[in-house]
Design a protein around this motif. Structure first.
Motif, PDB file in Angstrom:
ATOM      1  N   ALA A 136       0.817  -1.218   0.000  1.00  0.00           N
ATOM      2  CA  ALA A 136       0.000   0.000   0.000  1.00  0.00           C
ATOM      3  C   ALA A 136       0.848   1.264   0.000  1.00  0.00           C
ATOM      4  O   ALA A 136       0.437   2.302  -0.516  1.00  0.00           O
ATOM      5  CB  ALA A 136      -0.933  -0.007   1.207  1.00  0.00           C
ATOM      6  N   ASN A 137       2.032   1.217   0.561  1.00  0.00           N
ATOM      7  CA  ASN A 137       2.876   2.412   0.652  1.00  0.00           C
ATOM      8  C   ASN A 137       3.935   2.475  -0.441  1.00  0.00           C
ATOM      9  O   ASN A 137       4.873   3.264  -0.364  1.00  0.00           O
ATOM     10  CB  ASN A 137       3.558   2.470   2.028  1.00  0.00           C
ATOM     11  N   GLN A 138       3.796   1.624  -1.467  1.00  0.00           N
ATOM     12  CA  GLN A 138       4.779   1.578  -2.534  1.00  0.00           C
ATOM     13  C   GLN A 138       4.206   2.115  -3.839  1.00  0.00           C
ATOM     14  O   GLN A 138       2.990   2.009  -4.082  1.00  0.00           O
ATOM     15  CB  GLN A 138       5.262   0.142  -2.748  1.00  0.00           C
ATOM     16  N   PRO A 139       5.059   2.669  -4.713  1.00  0.00           N
ATOM     17  CA  PRO A 139       4.586   3.122  -6.024  1.00  0.00           C
ATOM     18  C   PRO A 139       4.267   1.932  -6.913  1.00  0.00           C
ATOM     19  O   PRO A 139       4.800   0.830  -6.710  1.00  0.00           O
ATOM     20  CB  PRO A 139       5.775   3.917  -6.573  1.00  0.00           C
ATOM     21  N   PRO A 140       3.394   2.103  -7.887  1.00  0.00           N
ATOM     22  CA  PRO A 140       3.065   0.991  -8.775  1.00  0.00           C
ATOM     23  C   PRO A 140       4.262   0.575  -9.627  1.00  0.00           C
ATOM     24  O   PRO A 140       5.159   1.371  -9.903  1.00  0.00           O
ATOM     25  CB  PRO A 140       1.935   1.550  -9.642  1.00  0.00           C
ATOM     26  N   ILE A 141       4.247  -0.703 -10.021  1.00  0.00           N
ATOM     27  CA  ILE A 141       5.233  -1.224 -10.971  1.00  0.00           C
ATOM     28  C   ILE A 141       4.553  -1.275 -12.331  1.00  0.00           C
ATOM     29  O   ILE A 141       3.505  -1.926 -12.486  1.00  0.00           O
ATOM     30  CB  ILE A 141       5.731  -2.612 -10.550  1.00  0.00           C
ATOM     31  N   CYS A 142       5.153  -0.596 -13.328  1.00  0.00           N
ATOM     32  CA  CYS A 142       4.513  -0.463 -14.625  1.00  0.00           C
ATOM     33  C   CYS A 142       5.399  -1.033 -15.727  1.00  0.00           C
ATOM     34  O   CYS A 142       6.634  -0.965 -15.643  1.00  0.00           O
ATOM     35  CB  CYS A 142       4.205   1.004 -14.928  1.00  0.00           C
ATOM     36  N   PHE A 143       4.760  -1.587 -16.751  1.00  0.00           N
ATOM     37  CA  PHE A 143       5.471  -2.170 -17.880  1.00  0.00           C
ATOM     38  C   PHE A 143       5.060  -1.438 -19.155  1.00  0.00           C
ATOM     39  O   PHE A 143       3.871  -1.270 -19.436  1.00  0.00           O
ATOM     40  CB  PHE A 143       5.154  -3.658 -18.001  1.00  0.00           C
ATOM     41  N   GLU A 144       6.064  -1.039 -19.917  1.00  0.00           N
ATOM     42  CA  GLU A 144       5.803  -0.356 -21.177  1.00  0.00           C
ATOM     43  C   GLU A 144       5.096  -1.272 -22.182  1.00  0.00           C
ATOM     44  O   GLU A 144       4.215  -0.852 -22.921  1.00  0.00           O
ATOM     45  CB  GLU A 144       7.121   0.143 -21.770  1.00  0.00           C
TER      46      GLU A 144
END
Length: 506
Positions: A278-286
């Motif tokens: 909850a306290n972490q930024p999202p992990i995103c894939f191009e």
């Protein structure tokens, strides 16, 4: 007439003259009593009629229930011959070789073997703590890819507060995403998001029974096997498999899958990821290929690819690469004595195999062994008899020319492993489970499911499917003998002293 006194005036307002007054009073009382008796009799008749209707209904219900029970009881003895008879000669599966292998499209990567099979491709996807976001302005997924298992999932699963927590998949805005260019914004984005660039592979825990039960190599293979093929042979040589899973949890990922990944680790990258907190930024894939759904299991596009895959494993485990022996030498029964997926009449099956094939039968017990130990259990079998179950993910290493006989529980059937092995140059046959007379009456619930659904519908009704696959497996010995006789007669299995030996030498 004399005058009447006030005392001669009756309570009902009539004058009573001596005896005549007494007669009038008696008649009135008698009439009242008769009326009351008549009303009471009428009420009793109504109650009796009502009770009679109730008892009629109850009797009809009991009679109907008895007839249903008698019918189900009788039906159990015909059930063992009601499933479709297994084809005793090799049939043409709905599978074919795809020489081109996998083709990378704008919205998926696909092959066409046992029907078209696609894995979805997303241009921009973010994994957050409470939802997976498919970034805006995605290229539209064609109906052809959607109908080939390649649609965008509605949910994914991760290990959070629950072992397989559901997380919804929604379309929306992604932080740091350039919608017009369908790629991340160039430059540093700070701590609000972590973007992973390039075409990658992403897997979750969908269909993996983590928690109190597990692991399940069958459903792990739906992610691991195609990922290996993509990274080595088809378009994704520079990609990494990002798997939201914990490899140290023995109930989450099996030793079989971890060992398989190790075989190909020299030229394949794998990164295991924890779920986003909850306290972490999202992990995103191009750009991402997702492994997150049900498939038809026709992963091997052709025989050349299957041979390459199998030989890499056998070389790693130092198992000789060879074809099945003629005549047969190694006959193996896969037996799971501590599981519902065991062969309940194992000794009778062993006797049939030894009598018909004229060689001793070996028992292979699958378990949480290291990868190469599991490979050796089946890799050199000429004839392999196995119950349906997750241990059969290992069948990709069975050598060419071998015969695999898969046995199903009563009322449960799926052609998954037939597709799985279609390019392996392996003869795969299926036997349908039965209920033996010597075990006594079939369980009542099984009779009810047999009556309501039968073989054709049980698999698509979840409670029936779950019940069927949890039952012990009783091999139909008559069908097994018929299958073996047909295979020996047509020289698909060659035994000692068979005329097939002279045919092959000529």
């Amino acid at each position: 007439m004399g005058e009447r006194s006030v005392g001669d005036y009756g309570k009902r307002g009539v004058w009573m003259d001596g005896d005549r007054g007494h007669e009038v009073h008696s008649v009135e009382v008698l009439g009242c009593r008769i009326g009351m008796l008549a009303m009471d009799l009428w009420e009793r008749l109504k109650v009796r009629r009502r009770n009679r209707r109730v008892w009629k209904r109850r009797g009809f219900f009991v009679l109907s229930l008895s007839l249903v029970f008698v019918f189900i009881t009788a039906f159990q003895w015909t059930l063992s011959i009601s499933p479709p008879i297994p084809k005793l000669l090799p049939s043409v599966l709905s599978c074919r070789d795809a020489p081109e292998g996998y083709v990378l499209h704008q919205t998926g990567i696909c092959t066409d073997t046992c029907g078209k099979l696609c894995f979805p491709r997303l241009r921009g996807v973010c994994f957050g703590p409470s939802q997976v976001t498919v970034c805006d302005y995605q290229p539209p997924v064609s109906e052809e890819i959607k109908n080939a298992w390649g649609g965008v999932p509605s949910e994914m699963r991760f290990y959070k507060d629950k072992p397989r927590a559901k997380v919804p998949v929604r379309h929306g805005a992604c932080p740091g995403w350039n919608s017009s260019a369908t790629k991340p914004i160039e430059g540093k984005l700070g701590d609000e998001v972590h973007w992973i660039r390039g075409l990658q592979m992403v897997a979750d825990l969908t269909l993996m029974p983590t928690g109190k039960v597990g692991p399940n190599p069958h459903h792990e293979a739906e992610k691991v096997v195609p990922a290996i093929l993509f990274s080595h042979l088809y378009h994704l040589g520079n990609s990494t498999l990002h798997w939201f899973a914990d490899p140290t949890d023995p109930l989450m990922i099996s030793k079989w899958s971890l060992g398989l990944l190790e075989v190909f680790s020299d030229d394949m990258k794998v990164q295991f990821l924890p779920p986003v907190a909850a306290n972490q930024p999202p992990i995103c894939f191009e750009d991402a290929i997702l492994f997150t759904g049900v498939t038809n299991s026709g992963y091997m596009p052709n025989a050349d690819v299957h041979n390459w895959f199998r030989n890499r494993i056998l070389e790693h485990c130092e198992v000789p690469i060879s074809e099945a022996s003629r005549p047969v030498e190694n006959v193996v029964i896969v037996h799971r004595p501590n599981s519902s997926r065991n062969i309940a009449n194992y000794e009778a099956v062993k006797d049939v195999l030894e009598k018909e094939l004229r060689v001793p039968v070996k028992m292979a017990v699958p378990g949480p062994w290291d990868f190469c130990t599991q490979v050796r259990l089946v890799a050199q079998a000429d004839v392999l008899l196995t119950p349906h179950g997750s241990q059969n993910a290992n069948l990709l290493v069975v050598r060419p020319g071998a015969v695999v006989i898969e046995i199903f529980p009563l009322l449960y059937y799926i052609d998954w492993y037939g597709h799985y092995l279609h390019a392996g140059r392996v003869s795969h046959y299926e036997l349908y489970g039965t209920w033996p007379f010597e075990e006594g009456n079939m369980p009542l619930l099984m009779r009810v499911y047999a009556l309501l659904y039968g073989w054709q519908k049980c698999f698509v009704v979840r409670h029936c499917m779950n019940y069927g696959k949890s039952q012990k497996i009783y091999t139909d010995l008559k069908q097994l003998k018929s299958l073996l006789h047909a295979l020996i007669r047509t020289c698909r299995i060659v035994v000692q002293g068979s005329g097939c030996l002279h045919k092959s030498s000529n």
